[in-house]
Design an enzyme around this catalytic site. Structure first.
Site, PDB file in Angstrom:
ATOM      1  N   HIS A  69      -3.506   4.068   5.031  1.00 57.33           N
ATOM      2  CA  HIS A  69      -4.784   2.999   5.432  1.00 57.33           C
ATOM      3  C   HIS A  69      -6.122   3.746   4.609  1.00 57.33           C
ATOM      4  O   HIS A  69      -6.758   3.275   3.904  1.00 57.33           O
ATOM      5  CB  HIS A  69      -4.717   2.844   6.749  1.00 57.33           C
ATOM      6  N   ARG A 115       0.793  -1.261  -0.100  1.00 56.53           N
ATOM      7  CA  ARG A 115      -0.061   0.159   0.088  1.00 56.53           C
ATOM      8  C   ARG A 115       0.862   1.235  -0.060  1.00 56.53           C
ATOM      9  O   ARG A 115       1.418   1.607   1.114  1.00 56.53           O
ATOM     10  CB  ARG A 115      -0.913  -0.030   1.248  1.00 56.53           C
ATOM     11  N   TYR A 117       4.586   4.786  11.190  1.00 49.34           N
ATOM     12  CA  TYR A 117       4.924   3.270  11.424  1.00 49.34           C
ATOM     13  C   TYR A 117       5.751   2.756  10.239  1.00 49.34           C
ATOM     14  O   TYR A 117       6.005   1.538  10.336  1.00 49.34           O
ATOM     15  CB  TYR A 117       3.779   2.439  11.617  1.00 49.34           C
TER      16      TYR A 117
END
Lengths: 360, 326
Positions: free
Chosen positions: A262, A258, A271
């Site tokens: 998100h 990705r 992260y």
């Protein structure tokens, strides 16, 4: 290695087209016409433009929360393109490319993310379920649809999607187990995009990969380079043919990434490192396919530019067609819970309407 | 033609009838095929209709409900069994997140004509999780219907109506009275409309609303108080959601008093909703505080204590007198 001898325990991704646009397995290359090759490219570009525009509308405060697909276009378009018109598609929520292949109008897709249930009203003839927010719960619906095809003696196949995080849910296990026990004609595609929001794959499973989980269920598992549209098509088509032939389900892991957040509510810099993202940008599924088409003489910079311009205009005009004119009708909130509205609901609706009308 | 059947036989006959009449009806769940269900509600079905339409499933409640959703979307009418209503919780997510919402979410494109059957309630000296009455959990969820019959005749007619209903129905079967008594039940299929309560005893002094296995206990209590000159009106609610509000509102306007009797815990139970409706719609007719007699707000006890949990006819009779003599 070809698909026939593929064993997910080997932990080797099935790949036809490498990241430089070079064909590694000429014998496995799908026999697409030039028009088909260009359609696949156009659909991936369309998906990316829809995402980019949505993100920009969101930043401008014109769009609500949005879950972009950037980086996963080949996993989606490639797998969905292996489906026949009557086959069922059961999405999670990040399968824009698949929706486009299935023929869902962009108006629906934008309307959904704009916050109106009518976005999930699929036009007749499109066998696709609405977005399922509770993670992995949709896989059971897919198995049920496929079991029904068997019971009715129909040849339709169901393709269902889930993310890497979704494989940790109990519903994933139950859906795959039912599918295998009843030889249901269903394909489970895991889009392993490496993160469940912020949580890495190593915290979802101790398995070497997700595809090998298929072995315990008694079904084939295929680990695929999810950024290779040809490999995704080929693996899904093989699984679909097998299912249509009465041989039961298959689990496919699309190993992808990705590139974006998100959703628009997420900040991925918290992260993961930029260097990791840069590395994956190099493996962008559109990039390698673009090189392939250019080498083949099907695509030029001019064609590319004009295609993008045309799609951008289309996307903008569709967004403008729903923007500020998509508020929910009050009746619609009440009307679709039962075929016949129970008196309690009717009373609540009437009370509210009468309040709005300034009545007593 | 009519047979004399108990509730579990009437349920079996309803399934037989509907499977015969409609080949999209399929039946599955844990042990429902070969064995015919742990209470034998599905006995002989597999023999008659084959193992494509009647089958044993893996032991997984969530997937039993989840796959039924898919089947209903794809043109079948699944009637699935939860072995006990206390085992339904693994399927809670599917029921609340999808069964209840698919029609609304898809704006009517996908509807779910499906039935989830489960033996329900206590009083059979069973293990933990085999005795509870949690209908309120489901009645709270928009998009669900929940039905609880109390007689063989009603069980058959309501189940057939549930199977034919275009929307999902939870059909909770009071297992304490599965075999308690028999009744004349027509052999052919018939429907009892969902959402309609039944006045099973007319009276003028107090309205008693109840359902499921408690109906018989209330009837026994009614006999006791009749001897003392009290004439109760008993309403068997039959469908918990959507609720037939007019039935008890109109009755309270006549009697001026209401008692709700249910086996489930008191707090936020269905009785609370019934009494709220009475307060909203018939406040000025009330001559005594609307009252509930229910199970305790405790876990259903194991067999050595269950006699204390379920309101007995004696306790019901006493409460009726208390309300009438307020």
């Amino acid at each position: 290695m070809g698909l026939k001898n593929h064993n997910p325990l080997d932990n080797i991704q099935y790949r036809i087209l490498d990241k430089n646009g070079i064909v590694l397995k000429e014998e496995d290359l799908p026999k697409f016409t030039d028009d088909e090759l260009m359609y696949l490219y156009r659909t991936m570009i369309f998906s990316r433009i829809i995402d980019e525009k949505a993100l920009s509308y969101q930043r401008q405060g014109r769009m609500l929360t949005y879950a972009p697909n950037i980086g996963q276009e080949a996993a989606q378009v490639g797998s969905a393109y292996a489906m026949e018109k009557n086959d069922w598609l059961v999405p999670a929520f990040r399968e824009l490319g698949s929706w486009l292949v299935k023929g869902v109008p962009l108006r629906n897709i934008y309307l959904y993310w704009y916050g109106n249930e009518w976005g999930s009203y699929m036009p007749e003839g499109i066998r696709l379920l609405p977005v399922s927010v509770p993670i992995a719960s949709q896989l059971q619906h897919a198995t049920g649809i496929a079991m029904a095809s068997n019971i009715k003696g129909e040849k339709d196949v169901t393709v269902a999607y889930v993310g890497d995080g979704g494989t940790s849910e109990g519903d994933f296990h139950e859906a795959l187990n039912f599918a295998a026990v009843f030889k249901a004609p269903v394909i489970f595609v895991i889009q392993n995009n490496q993160y469940a929001i912020s949580t890495k794959g190593s915290l979802q499973t101790a398995s070497k990969n997700y595809a090998l989980k298929a072995i315990a269920y008694g079904m084939p598992g295929i680990l695929v380079d999810g950024n290779d549209i040809f490999a995704m098509y080929k693996a899904t088509k093989t699984a679909i043919d097998r299912a249509r032939n009465g041989e039961g389900p298959t689990l496919i892991e699309a190993y992808t990434y990705r590139l974006g957040a998100h959703t628009t509510s997420d900040d991925p810099t918290k992260y993961r490192d930029d260097s990791e993202v840069e590395e994956w940008k190099d493996k962008d599924p559109i990039l390698r396919y673009r090189i392939y088409l250019m080498n083949k003489g099907l695509l030029t910079d001019e064609i590319d530019e004009s295609m993008k311009k045309e799609l951008e205009e289309e996307v903008a005009s569709i967004f403008e067609s729903i923007e500020n004119k998509s508020d929910t009708e009050i009746e619609d909130i009440f009307k679709y819970h039962y075929e016949v509205m129970p008196p309690q609901l009717e009373e609540q609706l009437n009370e509210y309407k009468s309040f709005l009308e300034g009545g007593k | 033609m009519a047979n004399t059947l108990n509730i579990v036989q009437a349920i079996n006959q309803a399934l037989m009838n509907e499977m015969e009449l409609d080949n999209t009806v399929v039946v599955y769940g844990e042990d429902v095929g070969v064995e015919g269900g742990v209470f034998r509600a599905t006995v002989e079905l597999q023999k008659k209709f084959g193992n494509t339409r009647v089958f044993d499933s893996p032991l997984a409640e969530s997937a039993i409900v989840g796959t039924a959703i898919g089947m209903a979307i794809n043109g079948l009418k699944p009637v699935v069994e939860m072995q006990f209503s206390g085992f339904v919780y693994p399927a809670f997510n599917q029921i609340i997140s999808h069964v209840a919402r698919m029609r609304n979410r898809s704006r009517g494109r996908y509807t779910l004509p499906m039935v989830i059957r489960a033996p329900y309630g206590g009083g059979i000296r069973a293990l933990e999780h085999h005795s509870e009455s949690m209908e309120a959990l489901f009645a709270h969820i928009p998009g669900l219907k929940i039905v609880i019959p109390s007689t063989p005749y009603d069980a058959k007619g309501l189940l057939i109506a549930a199977i034919r209903d275009p929307d999902p129905v939870l059909f909770w079967e009071p297992k304490r009275i599965y075999r308690a008594f028999k009744q004349e039940v027509p052999e052919e299929a018939y429907e009892i409309p969902l959402g309609k309560a039944k006045i099973i005893d007319e009276g003028t002094d107090i309205t008693i609303v109840t359902w499921g296995a408690m109906v018989r206990d209330v009837q026994k209590a009614a006999e006791m108080v009749k001897a003392k000159g009290i004439k109760p009106e008993i309403i068997d609610l039959r469908t918990i959601a959507p609720m037939d509000r007019d039935s008890f509102v109109e009755s309270v306007k006549k009697t001026g008093r209401i008692l709700v009797v249910h086996e489930a815990p008191k707090t936020l139970g269905v009785g609370a909703e019934i009494i709220s409706i009475v307060n909203e719609k018939a406040f000025l007719y009330l001559e005594a505080p609307p009252t509930r007699l229910t199970g305790f707000d405790t876990t259903f006890p194991l067999p050595r204590g269950e006699q204390h949990y379920i309101p007995s006819p004696e306790r019901i009779a006493k409460t009726i007198e208390d309300v009438v003599n307020y």
